[in-house]
Design a protein around this motif. Structure first.
Motif, mmCIF file in Angstrom:
data_model
loop_
_atom_site.group_PDB
_atom_site.id
_atom_site.type_symbol
_atom_site.label_atom_id
_atom_site.label_comp_id
_atom_site.label_asym_id
_atom_site.label_seq_id
_atom_site.Cartn_x
_atom_site.Cartn_y
_atom_site.Cartn_z
ATOM 1 N N SER A 124 0.613 -2.774 -6.858
ATOM 2 C CA SER A 124 0.264 -3.769 -7.878
ATOM 3 C C SER A 124 -0.349 -5.001 -7.217
ATOM 4 O O SER A 124 0.118 -5.444 -6.170
ATOM 5 C CB SER A 124 1.516 -4.172 -8.651
ATOM 6 O OG SER A 124 1.236 -5.278 -9.480
ATOM 7 N N PRO A 125 -1.410 -5.563 -7.805
ATOM 8 C CA PRO A 125 -2.042 -6.749 -7.217
ATOM 9 C C PRO A 125 -1.037 -7.874 -6.949
ATOM 10 O O PRO A 125 -1.162 -8.593 -5.964
ATOM 11 C CB PRO A 125 -3.051 -7.177 -8.279
ATOM 12 C CG PRO A 125 -3.283 -6.001 -9.128
ATOM 13 C CD PRO A 125 -2.086 -5.120 -9.030
ATOM 14 N N VAL A 126 -0.061 -8.009 -7.841
ATOM 15 C CA VAL A 126 0.928 -9.063 -7.676
ATOM 16 C C VAL A 126 1.736 -8.840 -6.402
ATOM 17 O O VAL A 126 2.007 -9.773 -5.634
ATOM 18 C CB VAL A 126 1.852 -9.123 -8.913
ATOM 19 C CG1 VAL A 126 3.021 -10.038 -8.672
ATOM 20 C CG2 VAL A 126 1.060 -9.572 -10.129
ATOM 21 N N VAL A 127 2.112 -7.589 -6.144
ATOM 22 C CA VAL A 127 2.846 -7.263 -4.915
ATOM 23 C C VAL A 127 1.949 -7.496 -3.698
ATOM 24 O O VAL A 127 2.397 -7.978 -2.656
ATOM 25 C CB VAL A 127 3.363 -5.805 -4.954
ATOM 26 C CG1 VAL A 127 4.062 -5.433 -3.657
ATOM 27 C CG2 VAL A 127 4.302 -5.614 -6.135
ATOM 28 N N LEU A 130 2.207 -11.026 -2.974
ATOM 29 C CA LEU A 130 3.559 -11.352 -2.502
ATOM 30 C C LEU A 130 3.758 -11.042 -1.024
ATOM 31 O O LEU A 130 4.390 -11.824 -0.301
ATOM 32 C CB LEU A 130 4.580 -10.572 -3.353
ATOM 33 C CG LEU A 130 6.028 -10.634 -2.879
ATOM 34 C CD1 LEU A 130 6.623 -12.003 -3.187
ATOM 35 C CD2 LEU A 130 6.867 -9.537 -3.532
#
Lengths: 293, 277
Positions: A124-127, A130
């Motif tokens: 996921s782009p968010v991960v 992160l």
């Protein structure tokens, strides 16, 4: 994961099926399939695209132009171009190196390596954002050392570039590997036996064979680099004029209810997407015309 | 390494070495940071973060909506691929090129465009509102965004298989007395099945991790329309790095499992159709 975007030469096959009774549906079935699938296409793909441009010009040309020349917008455009200009060449060099090693030589763990190269597509782009916060952030592995030496990576431009490199990592490699695999090694081996040096072989033998696939990978890589939102959003810190890319600028304007301005900047990105699709279709036609499958 | 023998071409050490170093620096080491960080907190803290009610609600929405969107895309994507391969119609080249729009259009742009369309005063939303259907700022909005993002995966995995399909099999089926539906159901569909499943799994995997196109239309109402990636962002904004990392581990383990499944499905597709991957 990238299987859906691997270069496939395009040519119209419909005649082959429509000319024979055995591969033709009754007219009613055919028209139902056409109507339903095209309606689905229109509602879910075409309508959002049209909406971007209509909303962008809703308040007139002057508002539109003003939204694009405003200093924060210009800074965002510059940062987006910078991130793409760094990450695309980096991943291009990597893609060529990886494809060369994987397709021209045999070694153990090759399949594992290919799976690893694919990883960024399934994260996921968010991960993706992160992980760089965890490595370079204030509480991260290198955080204390970086702040001691006054180096800022997260919530600064280097973090944005890193996140962009991560999300666009597999594009070129994924494009080149199947293509160079299919080409085999004979031509390169012949060149080397005839006395060509490594770079000459690559430049004059390999590159002409894979140029369309390479271009295809680069334009897809570039489109994603300029449009990435989630990963960049995590590492950006949203500092206006400093760490805002175009997609982040769109978000800020939208959340401030400056809809016309948000859609104006968005329309530039949409235009970029359309240019990407035009080049992509052109490359597919070239690849299809060259009789390569 | 047995590769050293009979090697004519140069550059093995350089290209493989560069590949491994770059891969490790950009992808493997930063990804490992998530697992190291997660294991440095106690299991109880980890479990508390990943099983909090709001987080569990986000799994339900993210996985549920993604599955549903992928299923819808499997049905309509198959029909669209069929229309693009087997029928001639005006504007076909344009439709074919625009199928890839979700790959090329930045997700934030898609997000605000879909929100503008489906908001109560939007082009589509104003017609749904009187019917009592609310799309924007509800889980239904999340579904719409995930359908947008996943459609090309199905079309682009099924389309090449359909193009390569020899007409002979269907002709044989018809000459053996099958009607058109039977020829599709028992001859064409089994050949498409692995590709269709691959496209479905890809659309599903992409949808679970999707962020940009969803957050604008979702409205992000706690316990109702918050997706899992948003929970990570929320934790980060509260400086709860341990909590964000714990949720990221859940998402990563899930995406790795899906990646393995997709690789398996692609191998199956290759075997079934004799195509190069």
């Amino acid at each position: 994961m990238a299987g859906a975007t691997v270069l496939h030469g395009s040519a119209d096959h419909a005649g082959r099926f429509e000319s024979k009774a055995a591969t033709r549906e009754p007219a009613l079935v055919k028209w139902t399939i056409l109507a339903v699938s095209l309606a689905f296409f229109a509602v879910f793909l075409l309508l959002p695209l049209v909406a971007v441009f209509v909303e962008a010009f809703r308040k007139g040309w002057d508002t539109y132009a003003a939204a694009l020349v405003e200093p924060d917008a210009v800074a965002a455009i510059k940062l987006t171009l910078t991130a793409a200009l760094i990450s695309v060449p980096l991943n291009l060099v990597f893609g060529v190196a990886a494809a060369w090693a994987i397709t021209k030589f045999e070694f153990r763990g090759k399949h594992l390596l290919i799976t690893f190269i694919d990883l960024p597509f399934s994260v996921s782009p968010v991960v993706a954002g992160l992980i760089y916060v965890l490595v370079f952030g204030a509480q991260g592995w290198f955080g204390p050392w970086l702040s001691e030496h006054d180096v800022k990576i997260v919530f600064a431009v280097p973090g944005i570039v890193l996140a962009t490199v991560f999300v666009t990592f597999p594009f070129v490699a994924r494009e080149l590997i199947p293509l160079m695999e299919a080409q085999g090694r004979e031509e390169e081996e012949a060149a080397v036996v005839l006395g060509a040096r490594g770079w000459q072989t690559f430049w004059h033998v390999t590159l002409p064979n894979v140029k369309w696939g390479l271009l295809y990978g680069v334009i897809l890589c570039n489109a994603r680099a300029m449009g990435e939102f989630g990963a960049v959003s995590v590492v950006s810190g949203h500092i206006r004029g400093l760490t805002n890319t175009m997609p982040l600028h769109v978000e800020i304007l939208y959340n401030e209810y400056q809809f016309a301005a948000a859609f104006a900047v968005a329309s530039v990105l949409a235009l970029l997407a359309l240019v990407t699709l035009v080049i992509k279709a052109w490359v597919e036609r070239r690849a299809g015309g060259a009789g390569h499958d | 390494m047995t590769a050293a023998r009979n090697r004519v071409l140069p550059g093995f050490g350089l290209s493989l070495g560069y590949t491994l170093v770059y891969l490790s620096l950009i992808v493997l080491i930063p990804l490992a940071a998530v697992f190291v960080k997660a294991s440095s907190q106690g299991f109880e803290q980890f479990w508390a973060a990943v099983s909090a009610p709001s987080v569990v609600a986000s799994y339900r929405l993210s996985f549920g909506a993604s599955l549903l969107a992928a299923a819808i895309n499997a049905v309509f994507g198959l029909m669209l691929a069929w229309a693009l391969v087997r029928y001639s119609f005006p504007g076909k080249r344009l439709v074919d090129a625009l199928v890839d729009l979700p790959f090329a259009l930045p997700t934030a742009v898609a997000g605000i465009a879909l929100t503008a369309l489906y908001a109560p005063n939007g082009w589509v939303g104003q017609h749904l509102e009187p019917l009592g259907i609310k799309v924007a700022f509800t889980p239904l909005g999340v579904l719409v965004a995930l359908i947008f993002i996943g459609l090309p995966f199905v079309v682009r995995t099924v389309q090449p298989i359909l193009e390569d399909l020899d007409t002979e099999y269907e002709e044989a089926a018809v000459s053996l007395g099958a009607n058109r539906w039977q020829a599709f159901r028992y001859v064409v569909f089994p050949t498409l099945m692995p590709a269709l499943l691959t496209g479905f799994a890809m659309a599903f995997a992409r949808a679970v991790g999707e962020y940009g196109s969803v957050i604008f239309i979702a409205g992000n109402i706690p316990m109702v329309s918050e997706i899992t990636p948003l929970m990570i962002i929320t934790k980060l904004e509260q400086y709860d790095y341990a909590g964000a990392t714990a949720i990221a581990v859940v998402m990563l383990v899930f995406s790795f499992a899906l990646l393995l499944l997709i690789n398996g499905l692609q191998a199956w597709t290759a075997k079934r159709t004799g195509r190069e991957r």
